[in-house]
Design a protein around this motif. Structure first.
Motif, PDB file in Angstrom:
ATOM      1  N   ASP A 363       9.905   7.497  -7.076  1.00 20.57           N
ATOM      2  CA  ASP A 363       9.817   6.041  -6.951  1.00 20.57           C
ATOM      3  C   ASP A 363       8.741   5.636  -5.953  1.00 20.57           C
ATOM      4  O   ASP A 363       8.130   4.582  -6.063  1.00 20.57           O
ATOM      5  N   TRP A 364       8.570   6.478  -4.952  1.00 20.54           N
ATOM      6  CA  TRP A 364       7.634   6.185  -3.869  1.00 20.54           C
ATOM      7  C   TRP A 364       6.230   5.910  -4.415  1.00 20.54           C
ATOM      8  O   TRP A 364       5.582   4.938  -4.040  1.00 20.54           O
ATOM      9  N   LEU A 365       5.772   6.783  -5.327  1.00 21.10           N
ATOM     10  CA  LEU A 365       4.407   6.643  -5.830  1.00 21.10           C
ATOM     11  C   LEU A 365       4.363   5.963  -7.193  1.00 21.10           C
ATOM     12  O   LEU A 365       3.334   5.968  -7.859  1.00 21.10           O
ATOM     13  N   THR A 366       5.477   5.391  -7.601  1.00 25.29           N
ATOM     14  CA  THR A 366       5.497   4.721  -8.903  1.00 25.29           C
ATOM     15  C   THR A 366       4.439   3.626  -9.045  1.00 25.29           C
ATOM     16  O   THR A 366       3.821   3.499 -10.097  1.00 25.29           O
ATOM     17  N   PRO A 367       4.194   2.820  -7.999  1.00 24.84           N
ATOM     18  CA  PRO A 367       3.161   1.793  -8.151  1.00 24.84           C
ATOM     19  C   PRO A 367       1.809   2.369  -8.565  1.00 24.84           C
ATOM     20  O   PRO A 367       1.023   1.717  -9.257  1.00 24.84           O
ATOM     21  N   LEU A 368       1.548   3.604  -8.146  1.00 22.87           N
ATOM     22  CA  LEU A 368       0.250   4.203  -8.449  1.00 22.87           C
ATOM     23  C   LEU A 368       0.293   4.990  -9.764  1.00 22.87           C
ATOM     24  O   LEU A 368      -0.612   4.883 -10.591  1.00 22.87           O
ATOM     25  N   PHE A 369       1.362   5.774  -9.953  1.00 27.75           N
ATOM     26  CA  PHE A 369       1.369   6.703 -11.085  1.00 27.75           C
ATOM     27  C   PHE A 369       2.414   6.373 -12.150  1.00 27.75           C
ATOM     28  O   PHE A 369       2.597   7.126 -13.081  1.00 27.75           O
ATOM     29  N   GLY A 370       3.132   5.296 -11.967  1.00 25.86           N
ATOM     30  CA  GLY A 370       4.043   4.883 -13.029  1.00 25.86           C
ATOM     31  C   GLY A 370       5.358   5.634 -13.106  1.00 25.86           C
ATOM     32  O   GLY A 370       6.170   5.332 -13.970  1.00 25.86           O
ATOM     33  N   GLY A 371       5.588   6.621 -12.230  1.00 28.46           N
ATOM     34  CA  GLY A 371       6.866   7.339 -12.232  1.00 28.46           C
ATOM     35  C   GLY A 371       7.178   7.926 -13.593  1.00 28.46           C
ATOM     36  O   GLY A 371       6.308   8.529 -14.240  1.00 28.46           O
ATOM     37  N   ALA A 372       8.425   7.731 -14.020  1.00 28.83           N
ATOM     38  CA  ALA A 372       8.853   8.315 -15.294  1.00 28.83           C
ATOM     39  C   ALA A 372       8.189   7.624 -16.480  1.00 28.83           C
ATOM     40  O   ALA A 372       8.116   8.192 -17.569  1.00 28.83           O
ATOM     41  N   GLN A 373       7.719   6.396 -16.279  1.00 27.68           N
ATOM     42  CA  GLN A 373       7.059   5.674 -17.373  1.00 27.68           C
ATOM     43  C   GLN A 373       5.685   6.256 -17.697  1.00 27.68           C
ATOM     44  O   GLN A 373       5.160   6.048 -18.784  1.00 27.68           O
ATOM     45  N   GLY A 374       5.079   6.924 -16.714  1.00 30.30           N
ATOM     46  CA  GLY A 374       3.751   7.464 -16.920  1.00 30.30           C
ATOM     47  C   GLY A 374       2.691   6.377 -16.918  1.00 30.30           C
ATOM     48  O   GLY A 374       2.961   5.218 -16.582  1.00 30.30           O
ATOM     49  N   ILE A 375       1.494   6.743 -17.299  1.00 33.63           N
ATOM     50  CA  ILE A 375       0.401   5.770 -17.372  1.00 33.63           C
ATOM     51  C   ILE A 375       0.006   5.633 -18.831  1.00 33.63           C
ATOM     52  O   ILE A 375      -0.220   6.631 -19.523  1.00 33.63           O
ATOM     53  N   ARG A 376      -0.037   4.387 -19.303  1.00 32.82           N
ATOM     54  CA  ARG A 376      -0.324   4.136 -20.711  1.00 32.82           C
ATOM     55  C   ARG A 376      -1.743   3.646 -20.909  1.00 32.82           C
ATOM     56  O   ARG A 376      -2.458   3.362 -19.973  1.00 32.82           O
ATOM     57  N   ARG A 377      -2.080   3.518 -22.172  1.00 33.90           N
ATOM     58  CA  ARG A 377      -3.340   2.894 -22.591  1.00 33.90           C
ATOM     59  C   ARG A 377      -4.555   3.514 -21.907  1.00 33.90           C
ATOM     60  O   ARG A 377      -5.343   2.846 -21.267  1.00 33.90           O
ATOM     61  N   ILE A 378      -4.665   4.821 -22.041  1.00 37.35           N
ATOM     62  CA  ILE A 378      -5.866   5.502 -21.544  1.00 37.35           C
ATOM     63  C   ILE A 378      -6.842   5.564 -22.709  1.00 37.35           C
ATOM     64  O   ILE A 378      -6.498   6.087 -23.776  1.00 37.35           O
TER      65      ILE A 378
ATOM     66  N   LEU B 328       9.985   6.985   7.395  1.00 37.53           N
ATOM     67  CA  LEU B 328       8.584   6.665   7.085  1.00 37.53           C
ATOM     68  C   LEU B 328       8.504   5.521   6.090  1.00 37.53           C
ATOM     69  O   LEU B 328       7.418   5.147   5.654  1.00 37.53           O
ATOM     70  N   GLY B 329       9.641   4.992   5.714  1.00 35.48           N
ATOM     71  CA  GLY B 329       9.639   3.860   4.795  1.00 35.48           C
ATOM     72  C   GLY B 329       9.471   4.264   3.344  1.00 35.48           C
ATOM     73  O   GLY B 329       9.027   3.484   2.508  1.00 35.48           O
ATOM     74  N   ILE B 330       9.808   5.512   3.005  1.00 36.44           N
ATOM     75  CA  ILE B 330       9.683   5.961   1.626  1.00 36.44           C
ATOM     76  C   ILE B 330      10.971   5.631   0.882  1.00 36.44           C
ATOM     77  O   ILE B 330      12.058   5.967   1.361  1.00 36.44           O
ATOM     78  N   PRO B 331      10.896   4.971  -0.246  1.00 31.98           N
ATOM     79  CA  PRO B 331      12.117   4.630  -0.973  1.00 31.98           C
ATOM     80  C   PRO B 331      12.688   5.822  -1.734  1.00 31.98           C
ATOM     81  O   PRO B 331      11.949   6.757  -2.050  1.00 31.98           O
ATOM     82  N   VAL B 333      14.661   8.481  -1.161  1.00 22.69           N
ATOM     83  CA  VAL B 333      14.269   9.790  -0.627  1.00 22.69           C
ATOM     84  C   VAL B 333      14.989  10.939  -1.297  1.00 22.69           C
ATOM     85  O   VAL B 333      14.483  12.049  -1.287  1.00 22.69           O
ATOM     86  N   SER B 334      16.166  10.690  -1.882  1.00 21.71           N
ATOM     87  CA  SER B 334      16.903  11.824  -2.435  1.00 21.71           C
ATOM     88  C   SER B 334      16.150  12.461  -3.596  1.00 21.71           C
ATOM     89  O   SER B 334      16.343  13.628  -3.902  1.00 21.71           O
ATOM     90  N   GLN B 335      15.253  11.697  -4.235  1.00 20.15           N
ATOM     91  CA  GLN B 335      14.430  12.277  -5.301  1.00 20.15           C
ATOM     92  C   GLN B 335      13.527  13.385  -4.766  1.00 20.15           C
ATOM     93  O   GLN B 335      13.092  14.248  -5.508  1.00 20.15           O
ATOM     94  N   LEU B 336      13.205  13.290  -3.487  1.00 21.24           N
ATOM     95  CA  LEU B 336      12.216  14.209  -2.926  1.00 21.24           C
ATOM     96  C   LEU B 336      12.866  15.448  -2.315  1.00 21.24           C
ATOM     97  O   LEU B 336      12.200  16.231  -1.657  1.00 21.24           O
ATOM     98  N   LYS B 337      14.169  15.630  -2.580  1.00 25.01           N
ATOM     99  CA  LYS B 337      14.893  16.732  -1.947  1.00 25.01           C
ATOM    100  C   LYS B 337      14.225  18.084  -2.221  1.00 25.01           C
ATOM    101  O   LYS B 337      13.977  18.873  -1.299  1.00 25.01           O
ATOM    102  N   ASN B 338      13.893  18.323  -3.495  1.00 22.22           N
ATOM    103  CA  ASN B 338      13.293  19.609  -3.818  1.00 22.22           C
ATOM    104  C   ASN B 338      11.907  19.753  -3.220  1.00 22.22           C
ATOM    105  O   ASN B 338      11.517  20.831  -2.793  1.00 22.22           O
ATOM    106  N   ALA B 339      11.173  18.626  -3.186  1.00 16.24           N
ATOM    107  CA  ALA B 339       9.838  18.680  -2.577  1.00 16.24           C
ATOM    108  C   ALA B 339       9.958  19.050  -1.114  1.00 16.24           C
ATOM    109  O   ALA B 339       9.150  19.822  -0.588  1.00 16.24           O
ATOM    110  N   VAL B 340      11.004  18.519  -0.438  1.00 14.97           N
ATOM    111  CA  VAL B 340      11.208  18.869   0.965  1.00 14.97           C
ATOM    112  C   VAL B 340      11.495  20.360   1.095  1.00 14.97           C
ATOM    113  O   VAL B 340      10.981  21.034   1.981  1.00 14.97           O
ATOM    114  N   GLY B 341      12.291  20.889   0.165  1.00 12.00           N
ATOM    115  CA  GLY B 341      12.568  22.322   0.184  1.00 12.00           C
ATOM    116  C   GLY B 341      11.288  23.150   0.085  1.00 12.00           C
ATOM    117  O   GLY B 341      11.083  24.088   0.851  1.00 12.00           O
TER     118      GLY B 341
END
Lengths: 581, 367
Positions: A363-378, B328-331, B333-341
């Motif tokens: 979710d953190w990088l979703t604004p940039l990479f779209g998360g599970a939705q991915g990036i469309r229309r390439i 750090l203000g990351i929403p 965070v539990s998704q990142l558990k494996n990345a932390v590992g």
């Protein structure tokens, strides 16, 4: 039968393998495809192919360098029959067990339908006898092949392989013979299986050709192997290969071309990983991360969708930026692992690969990479006179891909004997010694990572232009592993090896998400990839088309050990060998 | 052959400072700064009344520790094989998975017949036995078929082979048992009930898990240090050839090592059955990599180190995301558990590649 334990071992392992193949549902799902009308389906072929190989191998005897294999029809037939009976009885007992117990509640593939598939719908008592009879017959036939003369044995294997190739690659054959529909209609049934008479014709033709031209072929390949790297012969060969690569896509249809694009993408990544693993000897299990950087970089830079960050750049403008990004990624992954031992490096790079995927999905990088939705229309790749070429036009896209493959192959080829290439070879053989004689191992390692990353980013950029939408699930660890299998099957450090490896594996079995020519394999792809990896490491670690240097290293090890044992601990032979190198 | 390297490295590196070292220090310092900033951020947040309650934290810490013990038990398999043979058995995660896969079939049969709740301890013992037997069998088979003939090969060759074994096993189990996830029945009888320890209620399964892990660990430690076979194992780890000359059956000792690793994986399988319960063919992959991290963290080849590494890793990835990344203000965070590992693995190798308790490797593998 002087070596009964070996024969028994072969028979029982063939039986266990056949039962296993049945138990995982392979026979049942492979039966949907008929190879040769009316009797040979892919499932039957897989099942009895095992016992064929076992019968042939058992009749040849235990591999023994001191004694040449014995070729005798009667002994071969007897050995084969014993192997076949053992294997058949084992399999039949297993099928009987499934039929009686019906454990399909816990083992979904061991169900009545599987029993039917294995017994040719004949039901239990009759079908079991049929299994035993066929397996004994097939193995006996395989063993009796040893009675043929050397020449005829080659003819027979050429015939069998050609028939199988015609049956497996029906689509390719049909595409090539597109101009002559009547030939295709004659050869194949409407469902794409080989007609019985065409199997006979094709086989006889292959046998005859093999008898006639076998000598010349071996002579020719001998000549190629002996020739200098820059000789006229090699150049002609490479040029004809290129010409074939240019003409083939024009002849082939849409589906096969789509497949070729996938193959080319994996050749590209294989060439990149080949630099890292094959040349520099750094086992990178997170290679997919660079592919992801290339794909997501291109996606962000070129996408025209309204959501998220995007720049809507032209693909060709995005490419250099993506390359720089990939190089930075290579540096970032490469630097921390520089001082690590080879096996730690493998796991850490695997970790990096997973970190990249998890971050892309978060979710953190979703604004940039779209998360599970991915990036469309390439958008596709702008090509002069053709507009934007994407995955919908594989016949054009393949040529764009080929340009990059050629570039990567050229870079690999040139770097092999360059200064850094020699540094890689020295480092791969012995890092401490290389450092001691003044090779800058830090620089060499980083260069390997960076060039590998950049080649993977080409593949990523092409991939996102091809598919138009990128999701994280195209970038899981299986991609890394499959690329590794390609490099290992082809031969570490060998450019033709990587190409052959990708064509054979991706073309036939298919990539991690992409189907190959044998679509029935998709469910069992990774099982087969795993088995291939183990088999290659045990039997032929230098690969199908070994690089001369690499195979010398691998066998040097064995050689020096044997020499050490033989000479009571002195390394006399070893020194001689290194002097020759 | 072996005594070629170590002294030179140490002396030549001490007086040289190049940009790679600089960059590595940069990464180390950045990592520390990120952790520090995250911690202060989180602490401020918690001081402001946000975040989980005290009970929430306690739960989190306890379950992280139990998970850590499980990692530790799997890690023993990596650690011992690495100590003796010097290669990472990448397929060890699948050895673990094979035990829980067969165990889940067994448990559902027992559950349906009512045996599960009628004889809780006996059913758990049966599950343990089945998981151990299957894991040991798979480990021995893999050694016999795939690894034995590669003993003299360059060290990446067996690693690549074990990757192949890992994928083969995963998809073989997918074919045999189906791809859909299965679930263990809830802990039988009153085993799952809370137990009060020092006034804190802890789920009985977790107490059981920790107890079993510690007991197994002690037994293993006694086995390796006190028995003849254990001594043979240490001798083989030190030098295979000399051990062979001293009359030790090297092949058998190596098989024993694999079998012990498999048995530990089987015990870890019981813990999985009690803690996570959901099982599928890929269940072994991530725990396998985590366990390897734990083995490195504790010092590979070091038996108590493996368990300690497991607990530390379990805590780090259980509490770390909330404690550091949240600040750090990351929403989410539990998704990142494996990345932390995985990040933990990188950081360990950057800060202390020999692990917390130090490596105990054979001389062949120190190079």
């Amino acid at each position: 039968m002087k070596d009964f334990p070996y024969v028994r071992m072969m028979g029982l392992s063939a039986g266990v393998s056949m039962s296993f193949v049945g138990a995982i549902g392979m026979v049942e799902s492979f039966n949907s495809r008929t190879l040769i009308e009316p009797f040979l389906s892919l499932g039957t072929f897989t099942l009895y192919g095992i016992v064929f190989v076992a019968g042939y191998a058992a009749a040849r005897g235990r591999p023994n360098p001191l004694e040449p294999p014995v070729h005798d029809a009667k002994a071969g037939l007897a050995t084969g029959l014993v192997v076949g009976l053992l294997a058949g009885v084992t399999t039949a007992l297993f099928v009987l067990l499934i039929d009686v117990l019906d454990p399909s509640e816990h083992f979904p593939n061991m169900r009545p339908a599987m029993v039917d598939a294995m017994t040719f719908d004949l039901g239990v008592p009759t079908g079991l006898l049929v299994i035993i009879a066929i397996s004994a017959g097939v193995a006996g036939f395989a063993g009796a092949l040893h009675g043929l003369s050397e020449r005829n044995r080659r003819g027979a294997s050429a015939a069998i392989l050609t028939i199988l190739a015609f049956a497996f690659f029906e689509q390719v054959v049909a595409d090539i013979l597109d101009f002559a529909d009547f030939v295709v209609d004659f050869l194949y049934t409407p469902t794409g299986a080989l007609q019985p008479w065409s199997a006979v014709i094709v086989g006889a033709l292959a046998w005859w050709l093999a008898l006639r031209y076998q000598g010349r072929l071996t002579e020719f390949s001998e000549r190629v192997r002996e020739s200098e790297p820059k000789s006229r012969l090699r150049r002609t060969l490479i040029l004809s290969g290129i010409a074939l690569a240019i003409i083939l896509p024009m002849v082939l249809g849409l589906i096969v071309n789509e497949l070729l694009v996938n193959v080319a993408l994996f050749i590209l990544m294989g060439l990149g990983l080949n630099i890292v693993v094959g040349y520099a000897g750094l086992l990178d299990l997170g290679y997919v991360a660079f592919f992801a950087v290339g794909a997501y970089g291109t996606a962000v830079l070129t996408s025209t969708s309204d959501t998220g960050v995007n720049f809507g750049l032209n693909w060709w403008l995005a490419l250099p930026i993506v390359m720089v990004l990939a190089a930075i990624a290579g540096l970032l992954v490469g630097t921390p692992v520089i001082r690590m031992r080879g096996d730690y490096l493998a796991i850490v790079t695997l970790g990096f690969g997973e970190i990249v995927r998890i971050l892309l999905l978060s979710d953190w990088l979703t604004p940039l990479f779209g998360g599970a939705q991915g990036i469309r229309r390439i958008p596709g790749i702008p090509v002069p006179f053709k507009g934007e070429v994407g995955g919908t036009e594989p016949q054009l896209f393949i040529y764009v891909t080929m340009i990059f493959v050629a570039a990567a192959a050229y870079i690999s080829y040139r770097s092999q004997n360059s200064r850094v290439g020699r540094a890689w070879a020295a480092m791969r053989e012995d890092e401490d010694v290389a450092e001691a004689i003044g090779v800058g191992t830090v620089r060499a390692k980083l260069l390997a990572f960076i060039s590998g990353a950049m080649i993977a980013s080409f593949a990523g950029a092409l991939f996102s232009a091809k598919v138009g939408t990128v999701f994280t699930n195209s970038f899981d660890v299986f991609v890394s592993i499959i690329i590794l299998v390609i490099v290992i099957v082809g031969g570490m450090g060998s450019i033709p090896g990587v190409i052959v490896g990708a064509v054979v594996l991706i073309g036939v079995l298919g990539g991690p998400k992409q189907p190959g020519l044998l679509q029935e394999f998709s469910e069992y792809k990774l099982l087969i990839y795993g088995a291939i990896l183990v088999f290659m490491m045990l039997k032929r670690p230098e690969g199908l088309i070994p690089s001369v240097r690499r195979s010398r290293e691998l066998h040097h090890e064995e050689l020096s050990q044997d020499a050490w044992l033989d000479k009571g601990g002195s390394f006399a032979d070893d020194e001689q060998e290194s002097a020759e190198v | 052959v072996t005594a070629t390297t170590t002294p030179r490295k140490a002396s030549s590196r001490r007086f040289r400072f190049n940009w790679v070292d600089g960059f590595l220090w940069f990464i180390r310092i950045t990592a520390l700064i990120i952790i520090a900033v995250g911690l202060t951020g989180s602490i401020q947040k918690f001081a402001g009344g946000e975040g989980p309650t005290l009970e929430g934290w306690r739960e989190l810490v306890i379950s992280s520790i139990t998970t850590g013990f499980m990692y530790g038990l799997i890690a023993l398999g990596y650690s011992m094989v690495y100590g003796v043979l010097g290669f990472i058995n990448f397929a060890h995660g699948e050895v673990f998975m094979s035990g829980i896969m067969v165990g889940v079939v067994m448990s559902s049969i027992m559950f349906e017949s009512g045996f599960w709740d009628a004889n809780p301890w006996l059913s758990l013992a049966i599950i343990l036995l089945v998981a151990m037997l299957v894991s040991v069998g798979i480990a021995i088979l893999a050694e016999r078929i795939a690894y034995r003939s590669l003993r003299g090969a360059p060290r990446l060759i067996p690693l690549i082979t074990s990757i192949g074994v890992s994928f083969f096993l995963q998809y073989a189990f997918a074919g045999l048992f189906g791809v859909q996830a299965r679930t263990y029945p809830p802990a039988p009888g009153n085993i799952g009930d809370d137990i009060i320890i020092f006034g804190i209620p802890v789920a009985g399964t977790k107490v059981l898990v920790i107890g079993v892990a510690l007991a197994t660990m002690v037994v293993l430690w006694l086995f390796v240090t006190r028995t003849k076979t254990g001594r043979a194992m240490r001798a083989v780890a030190e030098d295979k050839e000399i051990a062979g000359l001293m009359g030790i059956n090297v092949d058998r000792t190596i098989v024993t090592t694999f079998a012990l690793g498999g048995a530990m994986a089987g015990v870890a399988g019981l813990m999985w059955a009690l803690l996570f319960r959901v099982v599928e063919f890929s269940s072994g992959f991530l725990p396998g990599i985590k366990a390897f991290t734990a083995a490195v963290l504790g010092g590979i080849g070091n038996i108590p180190g493996a368990l300690l590494g497991g607990v530390v890793l379990g805590l780090f990835e259980g509490v770390g995301p909330l404690l550091i990344l949240d600040g750090l203000g990351i929403p989410a965070v539990s998704q990142l558990k494996n990345a932390v590992g995985f990040a933990a693995l990188v950081l360990v190798l950057l800060f202390r590649p020999t692990g917390l308790l130090g490596e105990q490797l054979g001389s062949e593998d120190r190079a």
